[in-house]
Design a protein around this motif. Structure first.
Motif, mmCIF file in Angstrom:
data_model
loop_
_atom_site.group_PDB
_atom_site.id
_atom_site.type_symbol
_atom_site.label_atom_id
_atom_site.label_comp_id
_atom_site.label_asym_id
_atom_site.label_seq_id
_atom_site.Cartn_x
_atom_site.Cartn_y
_atom_site.Cartn_z
ATOM 1 N N MET A 73 1.196 -1.164 0.222
ATOM 2 C CA MET A 73 0.037 0.159 0.323
ATOM 3 C C MET A 73 0.962 1.371 0.077
ATOM 4 S SD MET A 73 -2.763 0.729 2.866
ATOM 5 C CE MET A 73 -3.946 0.336 2.160
ATOM 6 N N SER A 74 0.858 2.281 -0.392
ATOM 7 C CA SER A 74 2.052 3.245 -1.243
ATOM 8 C C SER A 74 1.270 4.878 -0.653
ATOM 9 C CB SER A 74 1.770 3.460 -2.810
ATOM 10 O OG SER A 74 1.000 3.895 -4.121
ATOM 11 N N ASP A 75 0.196 4.586 -0.378
ATOM 12 C CA ASP A 75 -0.340 5.519 0.343
ATOM 13 C C ASP A 75 0.454 6.019 1.189
ATOM 14 O OD1 ASP A 75 -2.715 5.869 -1.874
ATOM 15 O OD2 ASP A 75 -3.774 4.576 -0.608
ATOM 16 N N THR A 76 -0.396 6.996 1.987
ATOM 17 C CA THR A 76 0.182 7.487 3.117
ATOM 18 C C THR A 76 -0.654 7.812 4.292
ATOM 19 O OG1 THR A 76 -0.202 10.249 3.189
ATOM 20 C CG2 THR A 76 2.130 8.768 2.218
ATOM 21 N N TRP A 77 -0.514 7.749 5.367
ATOM 22 C CA TRP A 77 -1.574 7.800 6.297
ATOM 23 C C TRP A 77 -2.273 8.759 6.116
ATOM 24 C CZ3 TRP A 77 -2.936 10.732 11.055
ATOM 25 C CH2 TRP A 77 -3.833 10.122 11.859
ATOM 26 N N ASP A 78 -1.701 10.072 6.090
ATOM 27 C CA ASP A 78 -2.951 11.351 5.985
ATOM 28 C C ASP A 78 -3.501 11.106 4.738
ATOM 29 O OD1 ASP A 78 -1.767 12.957 7.893
ATOM 30 O OD2 ASP A 78 0.106 13.374 7.003
ATOM 31 N N GLU A 79 -2.719 10.534 3.606
ATOM 32 C CA GLU A 79 -4.170 10.515 2.830
ATOM 33 C C GLU A 79 -4.512 9.471 2.832
ATOM 34 O OE1 GLU A 79 -0.451 11.084 -1.116
ATOM 35 O OE2 GLU A 79 -0.949 9.183 0.003
ATOM 36 N N ARG A 80 -4.708 8.132 3.171
ATOM 37 C CA ARG A 80 -5.770 7.447 3.811
ATOM 38 C C ARG A 80 -6.636 7.933 4.730
ATOM 39 N NH1 ARG A 80 -3.389 3.291 6.385
ATOM 40 N NH2 ARG A 80 -1.629 4.213 6.204
ATOM 41 N N ILE A 81 -6.255 8.543 5.366
ATOM 42 C CA ILE A 81 -7.486 9.725 6.299
ATOM 43 C C ILE A 81 -7.993 10.831 5.989
ATOM 44 C CG2 ILE A 81 -7.970 11.732 8.354
ATOM 45 C CD1 ILE A 81 -6.649 8.562 9.822
ATOM 46 N N ALA A 82 -7.370 11.339 4.472
ATOM 47 C CA ALA A 82 -8.241 12.440 3.322
ATOM 48 C C ALA A 82 -9.562 11.159 3.022
ATOM 49 C CB ALA A 82 -7.353 12.703 2.787
ATOM 50 N N ALA A 83 -8.896 10.060 2.474
ATOM 51 C CA ALA A 83 -9.594 9.354 1.550
ATOM 52 C C ALA A 83 -10.938 9.170 2.583
ATOM 53 C CB ALA A 83 -9.339 8.102 1.314
ATOM 54 N N TYR A 84 -10.829 8.910 3.812
ATOM 55 C CA TYR A 84 -11.623 7.712 5.025
ATOM 56 C C TYR A 84 -13.041 8.513 5.178
ATOM 57 C CZ TYR A 84 -14.052 7.504 9.630
ATOM 58 O OH TYR A 84 -15.036 7.662 9.615
ATOM 59 N N TRP A 85 -12.536 10.396 4.852
ATOM 60 C CA TRP A 85 -13.557 11.379 5.403
ATOM 61 C C TRP A 85 -14.161 11.615 4.135
ATOM 62 C CZ3 TRP A 85 -15.044 12.407 9.569
ATOM 63 C CH2 TRP A 85 -14.427 12.491 10.520
ATOM 64 N N ALA A 86 -13.457 11.637 3.024
ATOM 65 C CA ALA A 86 -14.310 11.913 1.364
ATOM 66 C C ALA A 86 -15.465 10.624 1.576
ATOM 67 C CB ALA A 86 -13.038 10.933 0.536
ATOM 68 N N SER A 87 -15.445 9.568 1.947
ATOM 69 C CA SER A 87 -16.542 8.292 1.912
ATOM 70 C C SER A 87 -17.100 8.962 3.231
ATOM 71 C CB SER A 87 -16.816 7.434 1.804
ATOM 72 O OG SER A 87 -14.482 7.116 2.579
ATOM 73 N N ALA A 88 -17.234 9.098 4.380
ATOM 74 C CA ALA A 88 -17.609 9.132 5.802
ATOM 75 C C ALA A 88 -18.983 8.673 5.482
ATOM 76 C CB ALA A 88 -16.948 9.511 6.852
ATOM 77 N N ASP A 89 -20.006 8.162 6.580
ATOM 78 C CA ASP A 89 -21.070 7.650 6.783
ATOM 79 C C ASP A 89 -21.637 7.825 7.562
ATOM 80 O OD1 ASP A 89 -24.038 7.144 6.000
ATOM 81 O OD2 ASP A 89 -23.701 5.661 4.978
ATOM 82 N N ASP A 90 -22.011 8.600 8.374
ATOM 83 C CA ASP A 90 -22.684 8.994 9.715
ATOM 84 C C ASP A 90 -24.196 7.874 9.544
ATOM 85 O OD1 ASP A 90 -24.866 10.978 8.396
ATOM 86 O OD2 ASP A 90 -24.208 12.420 9.631
ATOM 87 N N ALA A 91 -24.624 7.894 8.784
ATOM 88 C CA ALA A 91 -25.266 6.591 8.947
ATOM 89 C C ALA A 91 -25.132 5.570 9.262
ATOM 90 C CB ALA A 91 -26.329 7.044 7.569
ATOM 91 N N ARG A 92 -24.019 5.542 8.601
ATOM 92 C CA ARG A 92 -23.122 3.827 9.391
ATOM 93 C C ARG A 92 -21.951 4.310 10.456
ATOM 94 N NH1 ARG A 92 -19.947 3.097 5.174
ATOM 95 N NH2 ARG A 92 -19.257 1.056 6.341
ATOM 96 N N PRO A 93 -22.686 3.957 11.604
ATOM 97 C CA PRO A 93 -21.993 4.728 12.837
ATOM 98 C C PRO A 93 -21.071 3.322 13.288
ATOM 99 C CG PRO A 93 -24.272 4.218 13.678
ATOM 100 C CD PRO A 93 -24.252 4.931 12.191
ATOM 101 N N ALA A 94 -21.536 2.492 13.230
ATOM 102 C CA ALA A 94 -20.438 1.539 13.795
ATOM 103 C C ALA A 94 -19.756 1.362 12.591
ATOM 104 C CB ALA A 94 -20.781 -0.175 13.869
ATOM 105 N N ALA A 95 -19.880 1.174 11.137
ATOM 106 C CA ALA A 95 -18.777 0.834 10.393
ATOM 107 C C ALA A 95 -17.918 2.430 10.175
ATOM 108 C CB ALA A 95 -18.894 1.147 8.775
ATOM 109 N N ALA A 96 -18.364 3.569 10.924
ATOM 110 C CA ALA A 96 -17.164 4.546 10.179
ATOM 111 C C ALA A 96 -16.267 4.346 11.933
ATOM 112 C CB ALA A 96 -18.430 6.259 11.275
ATOM 113 N N LEU A 97 -16.644 3.868 12.614
ATOM 114 C CA LEU A 97 -15.808 3.776 13.461
ATOM 115 C C LEU A 97 -14.906 2.900 14.059
ATOM 116 C CD1 LEU A 97 -18.567 4.158 17.103
ATOM 117 C CD2 LEU A 97 -17.019 5.845 16.977
#
Length: 163
Positions: A1-25
């Protein structure tokens, strides 16, 4: 995996869904666990997901821990604003005011601190000061009427006795 931690965090937030709290956590927990337990950036992201899911009471100590451990860079002003917003939302608007008064505008958050400060002041019953704060922040963006709007904000401040 070549993505940095910050890039993966940014990707997380780009797709975060508060309708799926367990998955988000769960997804954020996996990212946070890649870092040391006292890592301020990981603590900030963990606080942010709690805040995002409406769990402000859980987010507050995490934001404080991130800041206490030296959170820096672009995340620091965001953490201060988010902490203050969470404090306001949990019934501590005076604590939010204290945090936000010292928060300058910056390239990352712009005048967001002033917007949240205005909301906290309003919640404290300091309506003229809240409106003056919001109006001053708005005035900085106006191509016309800036001086007039700043003057009205100053008049509100004088009227509220906070000159």
């Amino acid at each position: 995996m070549s993505d940095t931690w910050d890039e993966r965090i940014a990707a997380y937030w780009a797709s975060a869904d508060d309708a799926r709290p367990a998955a988000a956590l769960s997804e954020m927990r996996a990212l946070v666990e890649e870092r040391p337990a006292d890592d301020p950036e990981a603590l900030y992201e963990w606080a942010s997901v709690h805040d995002f899911l409406g769990r402000e009471h859980e987010a507050i100590p995490l934001y404080r821990a991130a800041l206490d451990r030296g959170l820096a860079g672009a995340r620091k002003p965001q953490a201060v604003i988010q902490l203050a917003s969470s404090l306001r939302n949990t019934g501590e608007p005076e604590a939010a005011v204290e945090l936000l008064r010292a928060q300058p505008s910056d390239e990352v958050t712009g005048d967001a601190a002033q917007a949240f400060l205005a909301l906290a002041l309003h919640d404290c019953g300091r309506h003229d000061e809240a409106l003056a704060t919001a109006t001053r922040a708005l005035a900085r963006t106006l191509p016309m009427y800036r001086h007039a709007v700043e003057s009205y904000a100053e008049a509100l401040t004088e009227r509220s006795g906070d000159a």
